[in-house]
Structures are given as C-alpha cells and as structure tokens.
Motif scaffolding. Structure first.
Motif, mmCIF file in Angstrom:
data_model
loop_
_atom_site.group_PDB
_atom_site.id
_atom_site.type_symbol
_atom_site.label_atom_id
_atom_site.label_comp_id
_atom_site.label_asym_id
_atom_site.label_seq_id
_atom_site.Cartn_x
_atom_site.Cartn_y
_atom_site.Cartn_z
ATOM 1 N N SER A 226 31.390 99.159 -39.897
ATOM 2 C CA SER A 226 32.209 98.216 -40.666
ATOM 3 C C SER A 226 33.680 98.458 -40.402
ATOM 4 O O SER A 226 34.116 99.600 -40.230
ATOM 5 N N VAL A 227 34.451 97.373 -40.375
ATOM 6 C CA VAL A 227 35.898 97.459 -40.238
ATOM 7 C C VAL A 227 36.526 96.648 -41.368
ATOM 8 O O VAL A 227 35.998 95.605 -41.766
ATOM 9 N N TYR A 228 37.649 97.151 -41.893
ATOM 10 C CA TYR A 228 38.272 96.560 -43.079
ATOM 11 C C TYR A 228 39.778 96.452 -42.881
ATOM 12 O O TYR A 228 40.410 97.355 -42.321
ATOM 13 N N ASP A 229 40.339 95.334 -43.331
ATOM 14 C CA ASP A 229 41.792 95.149 -43.343
ATOM 15 C C ASP A 229 42.168 94.579 -44.710
ATOM 16 O O ASP A 229 41.815 93.450 -45.028
ATOM 17 N N PRO A 230 42.877 95.349 -45.531
ATOM 18 C CA PRO A 230 43.205 94.891 -46.891
ATOM 19 C C PRO A 230 44.299 93.832 -46.944
ATOM 20 O O PRO A 230 44.508 93.214 -47.987
ATOM 21 N N THR A 231 45.007 93.629 -45.844
ATOM 22 C CA THR A 231 46.037 92.582 -45.755
ATOM 23 C C THR A 231 45.814 91.858 -44.435
ATOM 24 O O THR A 231 46.627 91.944 -43.526
ATOM 25 N N CYS A 232 44.709 91.146 -44.323
ATOM 26 C CA CYS A 232 44.175 90.770 -43.004
ATOM 27 C C CYS A 232 44.879 89.612 -42.316
ATOM 28 O O CYS A 232 44.609 89.350 -41.148
ATOM 29 N N GLY A 233 45.773 88.884 -42.993
ATOM 30 C CA GLY A 233 46.462 87.786 -42.323
ATOM 31 C C GLY A 233 45.478 86.833 -41.680
ATOM 32 O O GLY A 233 44.508 86.399 -42.298
ATOM 33 N N SER A 234 45.688 86.531 -40.408
ATOM 34 C CA SER A 234 44.808 85.613 -39.689
ATOM 35 C C SER A 234 43.546 86.289 -39.171
ATOM 36 O O SER A 234 42.727 85.646 -38.500
ATOM 37 N N GLY A 235 43.379 87.578 -39.436
ATOM 38 C CA GLY A 235 42.177 88.292 -39.008
ATOM 39 C C GLY A 235 42.260 88.873 -37.610
ATOM 40 O O GLY A 235 41.286 89.420 -37.094
ATOM 41 N N SER A 236 43.434 88.791 -36.989
ATOM 42 C CA SER A 236 43.554 89.222 -35.596
ATOM 43 C C SER A 236 43.303 90.719 -35.417
ATOM 44 O O SER A 236 42.728 91.143 -34.409
ATOM 45 N N LEU A 237 43.707 91.527 -36.410
ATOM 46 C CA LEU A 237 43.478 92.965 -36.302
ATOM 47 C C LEU A 237 41.988 93.291 -36.359
ATOM 48 O O LEU A 237 41.486 94.121 -35.588
ATOM 49 N N LEU A 238 41.271 92.641 -37.255
ATOM 50 C CA LEU A 238 39.822 92.861 -37.362
ATOM 51 C C LEU A 238 39.128 92.505 -36.051
ATOM 52 O O LEU A 238 38.267 93.238 -35.562
ATOM 53 N N LEU A 239 39.507 91.376 -35.489
ATOM 54 C CA LEU A 239 38.877 90.909 -34.259
ATOM 55 C C LEU A 239 39.253 91.781 -33.062
ATOM 56 O O LEU A 239 38.459 91.935 -32.129
ATOM 57 N N ARG A 240 40.437 92.361 -33.112
ATOM 58 C CA ARG A 240 40.847 93.245 -32.020
ATOM 59 C C ARG A 240 39.971 94.491 -31.975
ATOM 60 O O ARG A 240 39.653 94.999 -30.896
ATOM 61 N N VAL A 241 39.555 94.993 -33.131
ATOM 62 C CA VAL A 241 38.670 96.166 -33.173
ATOM 63 C C VAL A 241 37.353 95.849 -32.464
ATOM 64 O O VAL A 241 36.782 96.698 -31.777
ATOM 65 N N ALA A 242 36.895 94.600 -32.615
ATOM 66 C CA ALA A 242 35.631 94.193 -31.989
ATOM 67 C C ALA A 242 35.724 94.163 -30.466
ATOM 68 O O ALA A 242 34.693 94.137 -29.779
#
Length: 522
Positions: A226-242
């Motif tokens: 699992s990956v988590y971003d508490p201030t995820c904006g457009s989600g780009s950081l979450l998707l970068r982890v993938a």
C-alpha cells in the motif's frame, strides 16, 4: 507506441488545450480539457469492453446494439468491471458526430446532451461498489459558464471544436500500454501547473522530485502492499510510486474539491481499478479518513507552513498522532503535524519521504521538541536531503526531503545529502530543474549511504546531540570553497606593466593628434 508517437500525442493534446488559452486562467481551462480527455477515455474503454463481451454474438459492434436485454447485460458487466456505464448514444464519438453536423452554418447544439451524459456517468454508479469513486466527478465542467463564451452559441462552438479535435485522436487503448495516455495526462497537468502560479502547489509536484520520493520509499522492494499520500493533489506522487514497484493499493486524501476530482480521474485514466484506490476529500489533520490503516510506503508534498487549529482544538492534545511528542506543531506552521500524522500511519516495515520547507530543520520551540523526540526517542529519522531553491511552481524557497522509518537498519546514523549546489541542477527559464543525473545521484547516494566531499555525509546521533538536534545542512555537509590565494606581488607587477602599456598608447595617440592638428583627448 514509440517515444516519438508519445511526444506527438502530448503535442496534439496541448494544442487542443490552447483552444481555451487566453479565454480563462490555467486553473479553469485545465478542468475542461482534462475532463473532456477523461470522458473520451471512459467512452473508448466502455466501447472496447462491450465489444469484447459481444464476441460471438449476432451483433458484435456495441454502437449498433439495440436489444434492451443485451444492453442491460452489458451495463451490469460494465459496472462490475469498469465501475461505470455509457450507452452507445452517449459515447464520445456519438457526441462529436452530432456536434460536427451543421444547421444553417452553425454547429448542432450539444451542450445540454453533453451535460446530461456526464451526469449519467456519475449516476450509473449509484448503489454500486464504485459510487464513491465517480460521485460528482464532472462537477467542475460547467458548460453554462460565460468563461467559455458570452452567448450560448459561442459556448457551444468552442466545446464542439474541442470535442471534434479530441475525436480525431485515437488513444488506441486496445494495443498500447495504458500508461502512454496516463503519461500524456501527467504531461498536461505539469504544463497547466507551469502557468498556474501559486495554486500549482495544490495539485502538482515536479516529476523529478516525485521520482526521488518514489525511488526512496521503494528501495529494496519490487512490490509494495500500500502507498499513501495525505495531501495527494492530482495523485501524481502515488502513481509515480507505481512506476518503481508493483503497488496493490493506493490511498490518498485531498482538501481541495477540484483537485480531489482530478486525482480520481488520474487514477482511473492510469488504469488503476476502482477497487485498488481510495481517494477521500477532507482536511487530513482535522478529519483523517484512513486512520485504521498502516501503509508500507508514504509520500507527500504537504502545503508549506500551512495554518492548522493546533492547540486551538483541545482534541489535538490527546490525538495519538500528535500527543506523544510533548508539543503540538505551531498553529501557523503545520509541517510537523503532517510529519507526525504520516509517521503514525507508517507500517513497521515502511518508509516515508516528504518534502518540507528548510525551516523544519532548525526552527526552535515546539518544533525543536518534536524534532528531538523523532530523533532521540523514536530513532525515526533516516535521511535529510537538501534540494535546490526555486524548483517548485509557486514558491522559490529552498526545500528538503525528510526520510523516516520505524525499524531503521542504520540505527546509529543519519544520512545528509546537500543537493542544492549549482552543480546539481540546471536553470530552465525562470525555474531550476533537477536533471536525470541529479535525481539518480541523490537516490544512489541515499541507498548506498555514500559519503562524498561537499555533497553527502553519514552523521552519528551523538553529533546530532552535540548540535542540539539542529539539522541545518551546513552543520553536517561542508560545501565551503577555499578562497583562491592571490599573489599580490604578481598583481603589482601586472599593474605596472599595464601602466607602461597605457603610457605607450597615450604617446602614440598624441602623435596622431599632432599630425591631424587637433587637441589630444587627455
């Protein structure tokens, strides 16, 4: 799809975005362009899946199916597989076809139909498992806004032009890696951020910084639960982890409603199944939505030094996310509130990496108390990475990355990397940018805990104690350049030679002036 074809797709999409440029600010036309691209993606995905279901049937083209029972069966299967449903007449191509027809020289009116279709996409998920992921997803696409045009006809004309231009692009979802379109979408988000000024930080983290965070939290791993971003904006950081590891589940929270919608669109458009992500809209510090979970990877670029209720809310003093640290983060600087919130939700085998302003390294009072507890009592701080100034849209301040773990391997040292020097970035227009080699140098130095002169240093906890838990980079990484020793005798001799040469030139000029019978200039 080749790299050249990818770049061509990006250019085409940006050209379409420019149809609205000048009519409204980047925040507004971003929502329209990305929303319509998303609608086209959903349509093509629906048609592709429906045609797969129709293989072997009498009618194999979804756009030609009229039988109510067949359409109902496709609807039921689509809601399970895709999470939404579009009727054949609601597909993007059908809307574009209607808009391209002319009546007395003007495009057919499609705005009402289009608004109803977008609303139906959301309504199609009612009482289904995907309802939360599609609810109010298109609410920012106001087709009645005068920003699009002062008259109904003008608004219809510009929307028809955008729809028709997009209809000419084949996303080729059936034979390309879905990330091609996803990357194009990210490209557009970045372009919009470049023109959005201060608001850009609400929805976009520069790709190079995202890559550093993603590579750090996936160090030594090919799979992340699992990956988590508490201030995820457009989600780009979450998707970068993938892009760095196989991620099973994505979690995020975002306060801004428009950005929250953008994050959900971004997830779906990157082919993340609706069961794999859980993006919520709320204030993370005041109304955390995922407290029951612990995450293997956490990445974040929180709003720098944001205001929060802090000690104005008596519940914060007993909140497990904050209470153990002895002090609450200042009301006017929530940076450490975000840090301790993330640490609370970090799994024992997890790593978190977040971007913060440099002040978190050395500010005193309550922040000193929290910083000391993280280092001394929890042994949580694994690395401090200094970044160049002016690499984020909307702010020129220097920033840093804090890396924290709950079960550290290097339990007696902290890695310091100073990547802020001029040799570690390039200036592009009015922004500083990290190059690929700069990104990899940071990541490899962190992973190998390599000490490099004037760049990185592995520091013991005792040295941190001796500096009273002040983490300011110059205390640990010496970037001082020795002054060049000047030979004063040589300088004096050179000045004498220059004086002699000037005297000879003056004499020569005086001779010319005498020949011309004019006054000398000195």
């Amino acid at each position: 799809m080749s790299e050249e074809q990818k770049q061509l797709l990006q250019r085409k999409l940006w050209e379409i975005a420019n149809l609205l440029r000048g009519k409204m600010n980047p925040d507004d036309y971003r929502d329209y362009i990305l929303g319509f691209i998303f609608f086209k993606y959903l349509s093509e995905k629906q048609e592709l899946y429906a045609n797969q279901l129709l293989e072997g049937e009498e009618v194999t083209d979804f756009t030609k199916v009229e039988d109510p029972e067949t359409l109902e069966a496709i609807r039921e299967e689509s809601l399970i597989k895709l999470g939404y449903y579009l009727k054949p007449e609601e597909l993007f191509a059908a809307v574009a076809s209607k808009g391209s027809s002319k009546i007395e020289g003007e495009s057919t009116y499609i705005l009402d139909d289009l608004q109803e279709i977008l609303r139906h996409i959301e309504q199609s998920t009612m009482d289904s498992e995907s309802q939360d992921d599609f609810e109010a997803l298109f609410e920012d696409l106001d087709l009645t806004s005068t920003k699009l045009g002062r008259t109904v006809g003008a608004r219809n004309e510009i929307i028809v032009k955008i729809i028709n231009a997009l209809d000419e692009i084949d996303f080729r979802l059936e034979d390309i890696d879905s990330d091609v379109l996803g990357d194009a979408y990210e490209f557009l988000i970045g372009k919009f951020a470049a023109g959005a000024g201060k608001t850009a930080g609400e929805f976009y983290t520069p790709q190079q910084v995202s890559t550093i965070l993603a590579k750090i939290v996936t160090t030594g791993k090919t799979k992340v639960k699992s990956v988590y971003d508490p201030t995820c904006g457009s989600g780009s950081l979450l998707l970068r982890v993938a892009k760095e590891a196989d991620v099973s589940e994505f979690y995020g929270q975002e306060l801004n409603r428009t950005t929250y919608n953008l994050a959900r669109m971004n997830m779906i458009l990157h082919d993340v199944h609706y069961r794999q992500f859980d993006i919520r809209q709320e204030n993370t510090l005041e109304e955390p939505q995922h407290l029951e979970y612990r995450f293997e990877a956490i990445v974040a670029n929180p709003p720098f030094s944001a205001h929060w209720k802090g000690n104005k809310n008596p519940l914060n003093s007993t909140d497990e996310r904050f209470s153990q640290f002895g002090k609450l983060a200042p009301n006017t600087k929530a940076d450490y509130a975000f840090v301790t919130h993330m640490y609370y939700q970090l799994a024992d085998n997890g790593t978190m990496a977040c971007v913060l302003p440099h002040g978190v390294l050395y500010r005193g009072a309550a922040e000193h108390v929290i910083r000391k507890y993280l280092i001394e009592e929890l042994n949580a701080l694994d690395a401090v990475i200094g970044l160049p100034a002016n690499i984020f849209y909307g702010t020129s301040i220097p920033t840093c990355i804090l890396v924290l773990k709950k079960c550290r391997e290097a339990n007696d040292t902290i890695m310091f990397i100073d990547a802020s020097g001029e040799d570690h970035y390039e200036k592009v227009k009015n922004q500083n940018e990290l190059r690929e080699q700069d990104v990899m140098e940071i990541v490899e130095t962190y992973r190998n805990r390599t000490e490099k002169d004037k760049y990185s240093n592995v520091v013991t906890l005792q040295e941190i104690r001796d500096n009273d838990y002040n983490l300011n980079m110059p205390r640990y990484v010496d970037t001082f350049e020795d002054e060049v020793i000047i030979d004063l005798d040589a300088v004096t001799e050179r000045l004498k030679n220059i004086d002699e040469q000037l005297a000879e030139v003056d004499e020569e000029i005086a001779g010319y002036c005498e020949e011309l019978n004019i006054a000398t200039p000195f």
